[in-house]
Design a protein around this motif. Structure first.
Motif, short mmCIF file in Angstrom:
data_model
loop_
_atom_site.label_atom_id
_atom_site.label_comp_id
_atom_site.label_asym_id
_atom_site.label_seq_id
_atom_site.Cartn_x
_atom_site.Cartn_y
_atom_site.Cartn_z
N PHE A 120 0.83 -1.21 0.00
CA PHE A 120 0.00 0.00 0.00
C PHE A 120 0.86 1.25 0.00
CE2 PHE A 120 0.64 -0.89 4.55
CZ PHE A 120 1.02 0.35 5.03
N ILE A 121 0.21 2.36 -0.32
CA ILE A 121 0.82 3.68 -0.11
C ILE A 121 -0.15 4.50 0.74
CG2 ILE A 121 2.15 3.70 -2.28
CD1 ILE A 121 -0.02 5.64 -3.39
N GLU A 122 0.39 5.41 1.52
CA GLU A 122 -0.43 6.36 2.26
C GLU A 122 -0.11 7.75 1.75
OE1 GLU A 122 0.19 5.86 6.44
OE2 GLU A 122 -1.19 4.16 6.58
N TYR A 123 -1.12 8.56 1.54
CA TYR A 123 -0.89 9.88 0.96
C TYR A 123 -2.03 10.81 1.36
CZ TYR A 123 -4.52 8.50 -2.38
OH TYR A 123 -5.70 8.12 -2.95
N ARG A 124 -1.77 12.10 1.18
CA ARG A 124 -2.80 13.11 1.39
C ARG A 124 -3.14 13.69 0.02
NH1 ARG A 124 -2.85 14.26 6.96
NH2 ARG A 124 -0.91 13.67 8.02
N PRO A 125 -4.38 13.49 -0.46
CA PRO A 125 -4.72 13.92 -1.83
C PRO A 125 -4.80 15.44 -1.96
CG PRO A 125 -6.67 13.18 -0.67
CD PRO A 125 -5.51 12.88 0.23
N GLY A 126 -4.84 15.89 -3.20
CA GLY A 126 -4.98 17.32 -3.48
C GLY A 126 -3.74 18.09 -3.10
N ALA A 127 -3.95 19.24 -2.44
CA ALA A 127 -2.82 20.09 -2.05
C ALA A 127 -2.07 19.52 -0.86
CB ALA A 127 -3.33 21.50 -1.71
N ILE A 158 -12.12 4.11 -7.93
CA ILE A 158 -13.58 4.16 -7.77
C ILE A 158 -14.23 4.51 -9.09
CG2 ILE A 158 -15.47 5.39 -6.65
CD1 ILE A 158 -13.64 5.68 -4.19
N ARG A 159 -13.65 5.51 -9.77
CA ARG A 159 -14.20 5.93 -11.05
C ARG A 159 -14.15 4.79 -12.07
NH1 ARG A 159 -10.74 9.62 -12.43
NH2 ARG A 159 -11.77 11.35 -11.34
N GLU A 160 -13.05 4.04 -12.07
CA GLU A 160 -12.91 2.94 -13.02
C GLU A 160 -13.93 1.85 -12.73
OE1 GLU A 160 -9.57 -0.26 -14.62
OE2 GLU A 160 -8.97 1.43 -13.34
N ARG A 161 -14.17 1.55 -11.45
CA ARG A 161 -15.13 0.51 -11.10
C ARG A 161 -16.55 0.93 -11.46
NH1 ARG A 161 -12.70 -1.23 -5.14
NH2 ARG A 161 -11.04 -2.58 -5.93
N GLN A 162 -16.81 2.23 -11.39
CA GLN A 162 -18.15 2.72 -11.70
C GLN A 162 -18.36 2.99 -13.18
OE1 GLN A 162 -18.45 6.19 -9.19
NE2 GLN A 162 -19.20 5.01 -7.43
N SER A 163 -17.27 3.12 -13.93
CA SER A 163 -17.39 3.46 -15.35
C SER A 163 -18.02 2.32 -16.13
CB SER A 163 -16.02 3.80 -15.94
OG SER A 163 -15.18 2.67 -15.93
N LEU A 164 -18.70 2.68 -17.22
CA LEU A 164 -19.42 1.71 -18.03
C LEU A 164 -18.54 1.17 -19.15
CD1 LEU A 164 -22.76 3.69 -18.41
CD2 LEU A 164 -22.26 1.87 -16.77
N THR A 165 -18.87 -0.04 -19.59
CA THR A 165 -18.20 -0.57 -20.77
C THR A 165 -18.79 0.12 -22.00
OG1 THR A 165 -19.82 -2.34 -21.06
CG2 THR A 165 -17.91 -2.81 -19.66
N PHE A 166 -18.10 -0.04 -23.13
CA PHE A 166 -18.61 0.56 -24.36
C PHE A 166 -20.00 0.05 -24.69
CE2 PHE A 166 -19.40 0.47 -28.90
CZ PHE A 166 -19.13 1.78 -29.27
N SER A 167 -20.20 -1.26 -24.55
CA SER A 167 -21.50 -1.85 -24.87
C SER A 167 -22.60 -1.26 -24.00
CB SER A 167 -21.43 -3.37 -24.68
OG SER A 167 -22.67 -3.96 -24.99
N GLU A 168 -22.33 -1.10 -22.70
CA GLU A 168 -23.33 -0.56 -21.78
C GLU A 168 -23.69 0.89 -22.11
OE1 GLU A 168 -22.11 -3.20 -17.82
OE2 GLU A 168 -21.16 -1.25 -18.22
N PHE A 169 -22.65 1.70 -22.37
CA PHE A 169 -22.94 3.12 -22.63
C PHE A 169 -23.53 3.32 -24.02
CE2 PHE A 169 -22.13 7.54 -23.69
CZ PHE A 169 -22.66 8.15 -22.57
N ALA A 171 2.49 10.34 -9.04
CA ALA A 171 1.21 10.81 -9.59
C ALA A 171 0.46 11.64 -8.57
CB ALA A 171 0.36 9.61 -10.03
N VAL A 172 0.53 11.25 -7.29
CA VAL A 172 -0.11 12.04 -6.23
C VAL A 172 0.51 13.43 -6.14
CG1 VAL A 172 -0.43 12.21 -3.72
CG2 VAL A 172 -0.82 10.02 -4.89
N ALA A 173 1.84 13.49 -6.26
CA ALA A 173 2.54 14.78 -6.20
C ALA A 173 2.11 15.72 -7.32
CB ALA A 173 4.05 14.56 -6.26
N LEU A 174 1.64 15.14 -8.43
CA LEU A 174 1.17 15.94 -9.57
C LEU A 174 -0.33 16.22 -9.49
CD1 LEU A 174 3.16 14.18 -12.44
CD2 LEU A 174 3.64 16.42 -11.41
N MET A 233 -6.98 6.47 -5.31
CA MET A 233 -8.22 5.92 -4.76
C MET A 233 -9.42 6.38 -5.58
SD MET A 233 -9.38 3.96 -2.32
CE MET A 233 -8.19 4.00 -0.97
N LYS A 234 -9.47 7.67 -5.90
CA LYS A 234 -10.59 8.20 -6.68
C LYS A 234 -10.59 7.59 -8.09
CE LYS A 234 -11.66 12.53 -6.18
NZ LYS A 234 -11.64 14.02 -6.29
N ASP A 235 -9.41 7.42 -8.67
CA ASP A 235 -9.32 6.83 -10.01
C ASP A 235 -9.86 5.40 -10.01
OD1 ASP A 235 -8.20 9.15 -10.90
OD2 ASP A 235 -6.13 8.43 -10.82
#
Length: 423
Positions: free
Chosen positions: A43-50, A94-105, A82-85, A90-92
């Motif tokens: 794992f990694i631990e980080y503080r997101p955003g600023a 969640i977004r990927e798990r929630q994103s739809l496949t091409f067929s679904e969309f 990537a966090v430093a940039l 974590m958000k990515d």
């Protein structure tokens, strides 16, 4: 206490009472967790955003025992960079798990966007493009994971059999991604079809000659009266149940025959005739007032033969070209057209070529291209330009005069009168 994470130190942690956590001394924020059942997760631990102490830490787990400590440390470095940039793994995730496949969309696009804004014919073509060409290659891929390279390969693959289908499929996929951006499924401006060059399409132009029109008219008359004879394969088991030879004839009803004649006389599109209602016919002004067509509201001028034909048609139900269902128009004319075109020896001629023939006759008669475009309902002048070479062109006449004069002076060309007679 932080330790340098290596195979030896991780094995030592596993020997201790579980669960346990170890942090790496070399890379801040990198660690490993060993569960009570012996599971291992990096794992990694980080503080997101600023960042800053006011921002709560997040713990992002990745990989398990298939990662060596060195591989896990390298992955952790990339994630923390990537966090430093400004990224947030974590958000990515969640977004990927929630994103739809091409067929679904794609199904969502057809139901929400296409159904409201596109014409039925376009929707039908899009459904075919999605089902037949796009879904087999892209269906299970997450929408935001489809790349320009994926679509370039698909475009080339479809183009090997049909360049037109390849271009139409890319247009459909482009529309899907534009709608996905408005739904915040992909970032605004993200459209992997950008940069793909469409295949060059060679427009197919086929115009019936006077002789061919004569054969077509004769075939239509035969089909609606005595019927067109057909042959059967005597080697098939069903042949013994076939009608007697004198009864083997295919007849069409008066509405089908009228549809073919109206297509020729008006230059209208197939759906414009099949979906024509009696309410749209203005006999007094000699117009077909279509509330909707491929190019929107449209008025088709009725010439005398077309007007006379409409006056002879018996009004069965709401549609001029009546079908067996009073509430629905005829679906198509494909089967009767195959019979009639074969009888008239018009191999390869499509129903849409009747519209081209209507325009070609006007061009040959000296009508201007803008007038022809108006009659056909073209919204773009470039669409009518395909008939330019058929028109009575002053440049052709000028070139003819110069060429005949020069050749006559050289003494090796027939006189203009003989050339005209030969024509």
């Amino acid at each position: 206490m932080p330790i340098k994470l290596s195979k030896r130190t991780v094995d030592a942690l596993a020997a201790a009472p579980l669960p346990s956590i170890g942090y790496d001394t070399e890379l801040k924020g990198f660690g490993v967790r060993l569960g009570a059942g012996g599971s291992l997760s990096w794992f990694i631990e980080y503080r997101p955003g600023a960042g800053g102490r006011r921002v709560a830490k997040k713990r992002f787990y990745f990989g398990s025992r298939e990662f060596t400590p060195e591989q896990a440390r390298q992955t952790a470095k990339e994630l923390l960079a990537a966090v430093a940039l400004g990224g947030d793994p974590m958000k990515d995730r969640i977004r990927e798990r929630q994103s739809l496949t091409f067929s679904e969309f794609a199904e969502r696009y057809l139901a929400e966007e296409a159904q409201v804004k596109l014409k039925p014919g376009t929707i039908a073509n899009y459904r075919i493009a999605i089902r037949k060409h796009a879904v087999p290659d892209l269906g299970r891929i997450k929408l935001d994971k489809i790349s320009n390279a994926d679509l370039a390969r698909l475009h080339t693959k479809i183009g090997k059999t049909s360049t037109v289908n390849a271009n139409r499929t890319m247009e459909c996929i482009s529309s899907i991604f534009r709608y996905a951006a408005t739904c915040n499924i992909v970032p605004v401006g993200h459209n992997p079809t950008k940069g793909l060059r469409a295949f060059r399409e060679n427009r197919r132009e086929r115009f019936l000659s006077s002789e061919e029109l004569g054969r077509l008219g004769e075939a239509i008359r035969e089909a609606e009266t005595v019927g067109i004879p057909y042959e059967i394969d005597g080697s098939k088991p069903s042949a013994k149940h076939a009608p007697k030879p004198e009864n083997r004839r295919i007849q069409i009803d008066v509405y089908t025959a009228a549809a073919f004649r109206l297509l020729i006389l008006t230059g209208a599109r197939l759906r414009e005739i099949l979906h024509l209602k009696w309410d749209y016919v203005d006999f007094q002004r000699g117009l077909l007032l279509l509330p909707d067509s491929k190019t929107g509201r449209k008025a088709i001028v009725l010439n005398a033969p077309a007007l006379a034909l409409l006056q002879k048609i018996e009004r069965a139900w709401q549609y001029v070209i009546a079908s067996s269902d009073p509430d629905r128009p005829k679906a198509d004319l494909n089967r009767p057209w195959r019979t009639i075109s074969k009888r008239a020896d018009l191999a390869g001629v499509r129903i849409h070529d009747l519209r081209h023939t209507h325009a070609s006759v006007g061009a040959a008669a000296g009508l201007s291209l803008p007038i022809i475009g108006k009659l056909l309902g073209h919204t773009q002048a470039s669409t009518t330009q395909r008939y330019a070479h058929l028109a009575s062109d002053p440049l052709k006449e000028a070139s003819e005069k110069i060429g005949l004069s020069l050749s006559a002076q050289m003494g090796d060309t027939p006189t203009p009168e003989k050339v005209e007679a030969k024509r």
